[in-house]
Design a protein around this motif. Structure first.
Motif, mmCIF file in Angstrom:
data_model
loop_
_atom_site.group_PDB
_atom_site.id
_atom_site.type_symbol
_atom_site.label_atom_id
_atom_site.label_comp_id
_atom_site.label_asym_id
_atom_site.label_seq_id
_atom_site.Cartn_x
_atom_site.Cartn_y
_atom_site.Cartn_z
ATOM 1 N N ASP A 52 -0.259 -1.998 -17.683
ATOM 2 C CA ASP A 52 1.194 -1.964 -17.817
ATOM 3 C C ASP A 52 1.890 -1.434 -16.570
ATOM 4 N N ARG A 53 1.210 -0.600 -15.790
ATOM 5 C CA ARG A 53 1.879 -0.002 -14.633
ATOM 6 C C ARG A 53 2.215 -1.029 -13.558
ATOM 7 N N TYR A 54 1.699 -2.264 -13.687
ATOM 8 C CA TYR A 54 2.000 -3.304 -12.714
ATOM 9 C C TYR A 54 3.027 -4.311 -13.227
ATOM 10 N N LEU A 109 7.373 -1.398 -12.131
ATOM 11 C CA LEU A 109 7.535 -1.351 -10.680
ATOM 12 C C LEU A 109 8.971 -1.011 -10.297
ATOM 13 N N GLU A 110 9.930 -1.564 -11.035
ATOM 14 C CA GLU A 110 11.327 -1.232 -10.766
ATOM 15 C C GLU A 110 11.606 0.231 -11.097
ATOM 16 N N ALA A 111 11.042 0.710 -12.205
ATOM 17 C CA ALA A 111 11.257 2.102 -12.594
ATOM 18 C C ALA A 111 10.660 3.062 -11.574
ATOM 19 N N ALA A 112 9.546 2.657 -10.950
ATOM 20 C CA ALA A 112 8.891 3.506 -9.951
ATOM 21 C C ALA A 112 9.526 3.378 -8.573
ATOM 22 N N GLY A 113 10.530 2.494 -8.437
ATOM 23 C CA GLY A 113 11.193 2.322 -7.154
ATOM 24 C C GLY A 113 10.431 1.455 -6.179
ATOM 25 N N VAL A 114 9.417 0.717 -6.666
ATOM 26 C CA VAL A 114 8.625 -0.135 -5.786
ATOM 27 C C VAL A 114 9.382 -1.408 -5.442
ATOM 28 N N LEU A 174 0.798 -1.226 0.000
ATOM 29 C CA LEU A 174 0.000 0.000 0.000
ATOM 30 C C LEU A 174 0.831 1.275 0.000
ATOM 31 N N ASP A 175 1.941 1.278 0.709
ATOM 32 C CA ASP A 175 2.713 2.513 0.841
ATOM 33 C C ASP A 175 3.712 2.626 -0.307
ATOM 34 N N VAL A 176 3.159 2.781 -1.507
ATOM 35 C CA VAL A 176 3.921 2.889 -2.748
ATOM 36 C C VAL A 176 3.295 4.018 -3.559
ATOM 37 N N PRO A 177 3.924 4.438 -4.654
ATOM 38 C CA PRO A 177 3.281 5.451 -5.497
ATOM 39 C C PRO A 177 1.857 5.053 -5.868
ATOM 40 N N GLU A 178 0.991 6.032 -5.955
ATOM 41 C CA GLU A 178 -0.438 5.792 -6.161
ATOM 42 C C GLU A 178 -0.712 4.886 -7.360
ATOM 43 N N ALA A 179 0.047 5.054 -8.424
ATOM 44 C CA ALA A 179 -0.219 4.294 -9.649
ATOM 45 C C ALA A 179 -0.003 2.800 -9.461
ATOM 46 N N GLN A 180 0.918 2.425 -8.552
ATOM 47 C CA GLN A 180 1.228 1.009 -8.365
ATOM 48 C C GLN A 180 0.541 0.404 -7.144
ATOM 49 N N ARG A 181 -0.295 1.157 -6.479
ATOM 50 C CA ARG A 181 -0.912 0.664 -5.248
ATOM 51 C C ARG A 181 -1.953 -0.406 -5.558
#
Length: 479
Positions: A445-447, A452-457, A32-39
């Protein structure tokens, strides 16, 4: 991949976490505590969930499963009764990584808490006292770890001793040196130790820490259902019933059911077994370093634990901050008695007083040559927890050969008495397993793993450590 749609109109993948222990809740925060797009959308289904009020402040001698004590969690909800300290004790390189990652997260929490950006107060309980709201969830301690021999007796023990070097202000000596711990601890002929390791580490105030994780989960939009289930299918159905309008049907179940793994219809894991632990919550605010500021450099509280000849910790004194200490303990394999045993309590205190006579209030300490009395210890409460252990160690993997009503399954349980010190590392690896399992579904695609690696998740290398679940309030729109 699914056809392109706006992110706001596409339902998020829905993950069900079965179990309300420290590993399951830590994983929920990782998701949950990730950028909104990947939540993701996350529901916890559990027979027991954290409560905020002090669990141990009951009449001495009360039972962990006592009738008429609905506010006290059962002994089987081990996460609520843990000590707990971070003293690395891995039996594999994988566990060593979990513990190192967890310690880095704890250090970050300490920094954020000092900046008042990781609140220690309760937003969901009217029963929390002022004392609960001001005692932090974690505290720095000066730890000594004792071993009965100068050199390791097994390869596992060698790994355990070597793992202690991750901590700051590390040193070692042949046997306990009272001067190194401010004279709080003294050698004991009946509890011999030939090697001592000294270092600064972090201890947990469990009645504050665990509810705080749970509250952050709720604040980030998580959903919780308190229900005892007999199968993974029942857990999935519980999460599917009454869904909010924007939520999708469950896509994945993360099974972290503790001892329940031995009984769930689809699992029936016969390698799971309880290890009964009995501890004592003691008040001893005088047991502290004068002039210390509570930092990593200058911890306020002394701590000690001892490995015996059987490779088990038969003594530990764990500060919780605020002048309270957990004194233990026992390791009773296969035992399930939920009530404290009076003889066990006396034996624990006798061992503790041999090494730490300063547990007694100054006014009740005997003159030289007179043995201290266990009844003079200022006892707050007695605790019993059933650690959910597993032969062969914990399991953390995708269950690739079976789905539950279309939902994929990831298993994560069997951490025994090491759940707290491995929780964040296991949760971060569990999060990667969850996302990988979801890759085979038709998701936006955002998942993808690349997104996810690009977003730092997700971590892309061993040197980079993301810090999930503990972002400052300003970093989350939901807090």
């Amino acid at each position: 991949m699914a056809a392109a749609t706006s992110e706001s109109s596409t339902p998020r993948p829905h993950v069900v976490i079965l179990g309300g222990g420290v590993v399951g809740i830590s994983l929920a925060l990782c998701l949950l505590d990730v950028p909104e797009a990947q939540r993701l959308a996350v529901t916890i289904v559990a027979a027991d969930l954290p409560v905020v009020k002090r669990l141990e402040r009951q009449q001495v001698g009360s039972s962990g499963d006592g009738a008429g004590q609905a506010s006290r969690p059962p002994a089987s909800y081990a996460s609520s009764w843990a000590g707990a300290h971070h003293v690395s004790s891995p039996s594999s390189q994988r566990e060593a990584r979990w513990e190192q990652d967890s310690f880095r997260v704890l250090k970050e929490i300490m920094k954020l808490d000092k900046q008042h950006s990781w609140s220690t107060t309760s937003a969901h309980s009217s029963s929390a006292t002022h004392e609960e709201e001001t005692i932090p969830p974690l505290c720095w301690v000066r730890q000594v770890e004792l071993f009965p021999t100068r050199t390791p007796r097994t390869s596992t023990e060698a790994m355990m001793r070597g793992a202690l070097k991750i901590y700051s202000h590390y040193s070692e000596s042949g046997g306990l040196d009272p001067a190194s711990q401010g004279s709080f601890f003294q050698p004991s002929t009946s509890l011999p130790s030939q090697q001592a390791y000294y270092f600064n580490t972090i201890d947990y105030n469990v009645p504050v820490y665990l509810p705080l994780l749970y509250e952050r989960f709720l604040a980030l939009g998580g959903r919780a259902i308190k229900r005892r289930v007999s199968s993974l299918a029942e857990a999935r159905q519980a999460a599917a019933d009454g869904l909010p309008g924007s939520w999708s049907q469950p896509s994945l179940i993360f099974a972290s059911p503790g001892l329940g793994a031995g009984h769930l219809a689809e699992l029936r894991d016969d390698k799971v077994f309880p290890v009964r632990g009995q501890t004592i919550l003691v008040r001893a605010p005088w047991l502290r370093y004068e002039g210390a500021d509570g930092s990593e450099e200058y911890p306020l509280w002394p701590a000690i634990s001892r490995m015996n000849e059987n490779g088990e910790r038969d003594l530990y004194i764990i500060p919780r901050g605020g002048g309270e200490f957990i004194v233990g303990g026992t390791r009773e394999v296969g035992k399930t008695e939920p009530s404290p045993n009076e003889q066990t309590t006396r034996a624990i205190l006798q061992r503790a007083l041999q090494i730490c006579p300063s547990l007694l209030p100054p006014s009740k300490r005997p003159p030289p040559g007179v043995s201290p009395r266990t009844e003079d210890v200022d006892i707050i409460g007695l605790n019993v927890g059933l650690r959910p252990s597993r032969k062969g160690g914990p399991i953390l993997e995708e269950w690739t050969h079976k789905q539950i009503d279309g939902a994929k399954v990831v298993l994560g349980y069997g951490f025994g008495g090491y759940g707290y010190q491995q929780s964040w590392g296991a949760a971060m690896e569990g999060r990667t397993l969850v996302y990988r399992a979801l890759q085979r579904a038709a998701l936006p695609d955002r998942y993808t793993l690349q997104s996810l690696e690009a977003a730092g998740v997700l971590r892309t290398d061993q040197e980079k450590t993301d810090i999930p679940g503990i972002r400052p309030k300003a970093a989350s729109a939901r807090l």
